[in-house]
Scaffold this active site. Structure first.
Site, PDB file in Angstrom:
ATOM      1  N   CYS A 103      -3.540   2.869  -5.352  1.00  0.00           N
ATOM      2  CA  CYS A 103      -2.892   3.789  -4.404  1.00  0.00           C
ATOM      3  C   CYS A 103      -1.483   4.194  -4.854  1.00  0.00           C
ATOM      4  O   CYS A 103      -1.068   5.333  -4.636  1.00  0.00           O
ATOM      5  CB  CYS A 103      -2.862   3.180  -3.004  1.00  0.00           C
ATOM      6  SG  CYS A 103      -2.035   1.571  -2.916  1.00  0.00           S
ATOM      7  N   HIS A 127       0.871  -1.168   0.000  1.00  0.00           N
ATOM      8  CA  HIS A 127       0.000   0.000   0.000  1.00  0.00           C
ATOM      9  C   HIS A 127       0.911   1.222   0.000  1.00  0.00           C
ATOM     10  O   HIS A 127       1.994   1.193   0.588  1.00  0.00           O
ATOM     11  CB  HIS A 127      -0.905  -0.008   1.235  1.00  0.00           C
ATOM     12  CG  HIS A 127      -1.882   1.133   1.250  1.00  0.00           C
ATOM     13  ND1 HIS A 127      -2.863   1.280   0.284  1.00  0.00           N
ATOM     14  CD2 HIS A 127      -2.011   2.190   2.090  1.00  0.00           C
ATOM     15  CE1 HIS A 127      -3.562   2.369   0.545  1.00  0.00           C
ATOM     16  NE2 HIS A 127      -3.063   2.944   1.627  1.00  0.00           N
ATOM     17  N   HIS A 175      -3.536   9.106   1.491  1.00  0.00           N
ATOM     18  CA  HIS A 175      -3.516   7.900   0.670  1.00  0.00           C
ATOM     19  C   HIS A 175      -4.888   7.650   0.059  1.00  0.00           C
ATOM     20  O   HIS A 175      -5.893   8.183   0.507  1.00  0.00           O
ATOM     21  CB  HIS A 175      -3.057   6.692   1.491  1.00  0.00           C
ATOM     22  CG  HIS A 175      -3.969   6.337   2.615  1.00  0.00           C
ATOM     23  ND1 HIS A 175      -4.544   5.092   2.739  1.00  0.00           N
ATOM     24  CD2 HIS A 175      -4.410   7.051   3.682  1.00  0.00           C
ATOM     25  CE1 HIS A 175      -5.294   5.053   3.829  1.00  0.00           C
ATOM     26  NE2 HIS A 175      -5.219   6.235   4.426  1.00  0.00           N
TER      27      HIS A 175
END
Length: 182
Positions: free
Chosen positions: A112, A23, A35
């Protein structure tokens, strides 16, 4: 939570190591990151997750410690070696302007990592997706999709178990060596 490198500075890209994917977030200072993540409450289902045009994500500003949880993370600005980075002030302003925005999510084209790299370099790219696609790892890609949306809870656990079983079956059916008969 643990660092695998030095403390982040504003504008740094943060790579958070999950089970089968990474991530990504942008560190903005004072322990906070921005994010792109699941909004978790918009009624997405597994069939929507698998469709690249129907899933949505939201841009959030949260504490790095909350985003990382028990996962390890590191500063990863390696794209600086091949890309020209925007000034930190511009990166932070652009990231802050995105907070709260809902965006279409696509694991292969708008995830992301694409989000943070577009903010830092002006080009949306994802090395983990490129690597996964180059390797032809369909199981890895599917697993990453499932892991990106942990709010699927029971479906996630059942499908993960199924994927592991299928992986073992596929792995056991491939011969470890080839015999050439002439």
């Amino acid at each position: 939570m643990s660092y695998t490198s030095s403390h982040p500075r504003p504008g740094d890209l943060i790579e958070i190591f999950r089970v089968a994917y990474q991530h990504w977030a942008i560190y903005i200072g004072n322990g906070y990151v921005i994010h792109l993540t699941s909004d978790g409450g918009s009624g997405e289902t597994l069939s929507n997750v698998m469709s690249s045009s129907t899933i949505f994500a939201v841009v959030k500003k949260e504490r790095l410690s909350a985003v990382a949880g028990s996962s390890k993370y590191r500063v990863n600005n390696t794209a600086d070696q091949i890309r020209n980075r925007f000034p930190v002030r511009q990166i932070l302003q652009n990231a802050e302007a995105q907070v709260g925005n809902r965006q279409k999510y696509n694991v292969t084209g708008a995830n992301c990592e694409h989000f943070v790299k577009r903010l830092c370099y002006g080009k949306a790219e994802s090395r983990q997706i490129a690597k996964s696609l180059r390797c032809g790892s369909v199981c890895q890609w599917l697993l990453a999709v499932l892991l990106l949306f942990p709010w699927l809870s029971l479906q996630f656990v059942l499908l993960l178990s199924l994927l592991r079983l299928l992986w073992k079956m596929c792995k056991n059916s491939v011969p470890t060596h080839l015999s050439i008969i002439t």
